[in-house]
Design an enzyme around this catalytic site. Structure first.
Site, PDB file in Angstrom:
ATOM      1  N   ASP A 400      11.575  24.563  30.280  1.00 39.46           N
ATOM      2  CA  ASP A 400      10.904  25.825  31.225  1.00 39.46           C
ATOM      3  C   ASP A 400      11.844  26.269  32.262  1.00 39.46           C
ATOM      4  O   ASP A 400      12.622  25.393  32.689  1.00 39.46           O
ATOM      5  CB  ASP A 400       9.680  25.339  31.672  1.00 39.46           C
ATOM      6  CG  ASP A 400       8.613  26.368  32.206  1.00 39.46           C
ATOM      7  OD1 ASP A 400       9.140  27.485  31.714  1.00 39.46           O
ATOM      8  OD2 ASP A 400       7.803  26.083  32.783  1.00 39.46           O
ATOM      9  N   GLU A 403      15.996  30.323  32.966  1.00 35.44           N
ATOM     10  CA  GLU A 403      16.483  31.548  33.045  1.00 35.44           C
ATOM     11  C   GLU A 403      18.107  31.365  33.852  1.00 35.44           C
ATOM     12  O   GLU A 403      19.176  31.963  33.596  1.00 35.44           O
ATOM     13  CB  GLU A 403      16.092  32.452  33.637  1.00 35.44           C
ATOM     14  CG  GLU A 403      14.540  32.953  33.296  1.00 35.44           C
ATOM     15  CD  GLU A 403      13.497  31.827  33.460  1.00 35.44           C
ATOM     16  OE1 GLU A 403      13.562  31.181  34.356  1.00 35.44           O
ATOM     17  OE2 GLU A 403      12.765  32.074  32.531  1.00 35.44           O
ATOM     18  N   ASP A 468       5.580  34.073  30.968  1.00 32.25           N
ATOM     19  CA  ASP A 468       4.122  34.014  31.590  1.00 32.25           C
ATOM     20  C   ASP A 468       3.517  35.328  31.687  1.00 32.25           C
ATOM     21  O   ASP A 468       3.168  36.252  32.708  1.00 32.25           O
ATOM     22  CB  ASP A 468       4.351  33.624  33.212  1.00 32.25           C
ATOM     23  CG  ASP A 468       4.908  32.120  33.210  1.00 32.25           C
ATOM     24  OD1 ASP A 468       4.763  31.381  32.295  1.00 32.25           O
ATOM     25  OD2 ASP A 468       5.408  31.826  34.499  1.00 32.25           O
TER      26      ASP A 468
END
Length: 782
Positions: A400, A403, A468
């Protein structure tokens, strides 16, 4: 502030097409494989690589193009060069490149068809630009995950991985950007540059395409082919094929933000199984390593012993129930975590210009450092932490914030500034898993979820998800273009937090529609924040009955879905496809609310509240309603009545859909008994489908010849089942096949010289055969 900042930069970077400083030819050299052209602005290099890619790069004292990020490296081909006063013409077997001299401008032809003209490279300040003129009716697809129409023409947006919390339809930036476009003219361009960049696809100038980056690697690859399928396959083979995932990746993977204790997690798993839901994994979010969110201990990478007192016993219990355990981790290490000091002292974090650790004081979870994933020592250290958890029984991984979510442009990594390598952070994180699995667990398939990566991350086995997403109808509608856009960009396993993750209240109708849709996507994974339970056991019995039926359908379709996974592994073709890719019909190019699941099923999810009838565009041909068996003529738009119980799904006439009786876990999945649905085509006498089977967990089973193919064919009243392939653990010696023909067309079936009477119902004819699984078998009907 971030959005205003991005807008300001994009305005400054825009350069009119006619205003670019032009490069003029000076000289060239050619060695039979590589053309080097010197201009008054820099040096162009062109070559044709093994496979179908043409490589173009530009370099001068300020611009480099010597990096290889996305491609799997390969050799070059022999080329032919001819010259005139105005141009150089470079040719391979299928592609011809015309390089105009004054100014330098490049045209790509494929088999004498002009594909792309006027490609130019320019530098303006710290911005590098590739640009050209699009044809007036040309459509542009790809670019990774965007909650935009599939045709990106008319948009300008960043090519930069960044989180977008609670997004819905219209979001032009998400966690996973890919510097790749695919044209309706059947060519692709891959800009092998992970730096911060922008696409402008006819936004400022209706016919102008540009890829503008803040420095970075100035290399572009050109592909062209005769069909969309071949084109995507060429690209995926060039950047690396997706390995087969473990078969359990196609099951029900239950998740939430987040399970806070061992007791709660065990109660959820037990309740799900007792309620009759098939289930293959439980996914643990951040609370497995600590009870706090902000100012917590992100980066501990070990169990919170207070709330998870016996994790190994819990994992073993779940495994005995057919449920695998997946753990989340992040690349950020807060100052309160037990590993921060070690990583800081050993220089394994991203750094300031002076070589000290760059701390991130505004990180949501607490002041932290970001692991320099490009540093081999950091990758090896991280794997040691993961391997210790694997020894406890953990079977899957969830990466998670990769990026990375916070990544200052000025941060220094071992391979360059963050602004230049941002796009490959998640890519390299996945590579850490892949490389160590291949070294230490060479026969085991990897399962790793990640919400960010780069072009070619599929070769490391990455399973991406769409971030999300908002728990809204708009969030649901965004998922089809996100999934299809990623499939066209080489990442076939894109999926969503089924039910929606963020914002919005608990909505049983939205939840039901989302899970129905998710059954026909690469990965089925319900997930949400704390404001709405993602597990069906917390909904009314009427909702549970619908959701349970659909989850069982997901398991019943394992033979079909696993075959789609194999097709993707073998050729790179997406599992979910836009209509135009299967039908090659330009009129269908704008439709991104309906899609093909494989080549045989057409799915039209219900994506608006209170829908009583759904408009469905049926391509040319004959179709069957998947639920009712009704025969429907295509080539038109139809109104389909819908209730909450079902979403419209149609089967293309001539299709075989192999299925099984639903199982509780993929641990119980076997192919010794199959239910083979056949949907005859009134206009076509011959049909076939090749089903794939192996043991479901051995890495490289297909390459190791540990698989079998089951070819189902129907022609002129004869069903043929042909088995080919090799032995593998669990391969059945005999198969019990129940054929369900979705028309009451015949009265007798001849099997081994004996005529039997099939079971005839209103819309189907069924018969059962028990056949050896190592030869060709025929069944004659009349």
């Amino acid at each position: 502030m971030r959005r205003f900042h991005v807008l300001f930069i994009s305005i400054v970077l825009w350069i009119p097409f006619s205003g670019v400083a032009q490069n003029n030819y000076i000289s060239h050299t050619f060695d039979g494989k590589q053309l080097i052209v010197c201009t008054d602005s820099g040096e162009y290099v062109l070559s044709a690589l093994q496979g179908k890619a043409f490589k173009l790069s530009f370099a001068n004292k300020r611009v480099y193009s010597n990096k290889i990020y996305a491609p799997v490296e390969r050799g070059v081909k022999e080329l032919r060069l001819t010259e005139s006063k105005t141009e150089l013409i470079l040719s391979s077997a299928e592609v011809t490149v015309h390089l105009g001299k004054s100014p330098v401008s490049i045209r790509f032809d494929y088999r004498d068809e002009v594909k792309l003209t006027g490609l130019e490279f320019a530098v303006s300040g710290d911005t590098t630009i590739y640009q050209y003129r699009m044809k007036s009716d040309e459509k542009i697809y790809g670019t990774g995950a965007r909650a935009l129409p599939l045709n990106r023409r008319g948009y300008r947006f960043q090519c930069y991985n960044q989180a977008n919390y609670g997004y819905g339809m219209g979001a032009d930036f998400l966690n996973y950007s890919i510097p790749l476009i695919m044209s309706s003219e059947k060519y692709m361009l891959l800009f092998d540059n992970p730096a911060r960049a922008w696409f402008d696809i006819g936004k400022r100038d209706v016919d102008r395409f540009s890829f503008e980056s803040l420095g970075g690697n100035a290399t572009v690859y050109f592909f062209a082919d005769d069909s969309y399928d071949k084109l995507v396959s060429d690209y995926v083979k060039f950047t690396g094929m997706q390995p087969m995932p473990p078969v359990w990746a196609l099951g029900n993977l239950q998740s939430r933000f987040g399970y806070k204790s061992q007791m709660q997690t065990e109660n959820v798993v037990d309740s799900m199984l007792q309620a009759g839901y098939p289930m293959d994994a439980i996914i643990l979010d951040i609370f497995w390593f600590g009870p706090q969110i902000q100012d917590g201990v992100m980066g501990n990478l070990s169990w919170d012993s207070i709330h998870w007192s016996e994790p190994e016993r819990m994992i073993r219990k779940f495994r005995d129930q057919g449920v695998k355990t997946i753990l989340i981790s992040e690349p950020f290490f807060t100052k309160k975590s037990k590993h921060y000091t070690y990583l800081d002292q050993h220089g394994l974090f991203g750094k300031n210009a002076d070589g000290t650790t760059m701390t991130l004081p505004n990180f949501y979870f607490g002041e932290a450092g970001l692991l320099d994933i490009f540093n081999p020592e950091a990758g090896d250290w991280l794997w040691q932490q993961y391997d210790a958890l694997k020894q406890q029984g953990v079977e899957g991984w969830w990466c998670d914030l990769g990026e990375p979510e916070i990544h200052p442009d000025s941060m220094i990594h071992v391979n360059g500034k963050a602004s230049e390598v941002h796009g490959i952070y998640g890519h390299n994180w996945t590579k850490v898993f892949y490389d160590h699995y291949r070294k230490e667990y060479p026969d085991e398939r990897l399962f790793v979820l990640g919400r960010a990566g780069y072009a070619g991350s599929q070769r490391f086995g990455l399973i991406p998800w769409s971030g999300d997403v908002g728990r809204t109808w708009s969030g649901l509608r965004a998922q089809i273009p996100v999934m299809l856009g990623m499939g066209l960009s080489g990442l076939a396993y894109m999926h969503s937090d089924a039910g929606g993750f963020a914002s919005g209240t608990k909505n049983p109708e939205l939840y039901t529609r989302w899970l129905q849709y998710a059954v026909f996507t690469p990965v089925f994974r319900p997930h949400s924040d704390s404001h709405a339970e993602p597990e069906p056991i917390y909904y009314a019995d009427s909702i549970q009955d619908i959701v349970r039926h659909y989850i069982k359908l997901r398991y019943a379709m394992l033979p079909y879905n696993y075959t789609l996974a194999w097709q993707n592994h073998r050729s790179g073709e997406p599992m979910a496809k836009p209509l135009f890719m299967v039908c090659d019909d330009p009129e269908l190019s704008a439709n991104d609310s309906i899609y093909f699941w494989g080549d045989n099923l057409l799915v039209a999810p219900v994506m608006r509240s209170g829908t009583g009838a759904q408009k469905v565009v049926l391509p040319e041909g004959t179709w069957y309603d998947f639920h009712s068996g009704e025969l429907i003529e295509g080539g038109r738009t139809i109104d389909v009545p819908v209730t909450l119980s079902d979403i419209p799904v149609f089967v293309k006439a001539g299709s075989f859909i192999p299925m099984i009786s639903p199982v509780q876990s993929t641990d119980d999945y076997k192919t010794d008994t199959l239910i083979v649905h056949f949907f005859p085509d009134p206009e076509r006498k011959a049909s076939n489908f090749i089903m794939y089977a192996d043991d479901g967990h051995t890495f490289g089973a297909y390459e190791k010849n540990q698989y079998e193919l089951i070819d189902f064919t129907y022609k002129n009243g004869v069903f043929t089942v042909k088995n080919s392939g090799y032995n593998y653990p669990g391969r059945p010696q005999k198969r019990l096949l129940k054929f369900v023909v979705h028309q009451p067309d015949f009265e007798k079936v001849k099997i081994n010289r004996t005529w039997i009477k099939p079971e005839i119902k209103e819309k189907t004819t069924s018969f059962i055969v028990n056949l050896p699984a190592n030869r060709t078998n025929e069944m004659q009907t009349r």
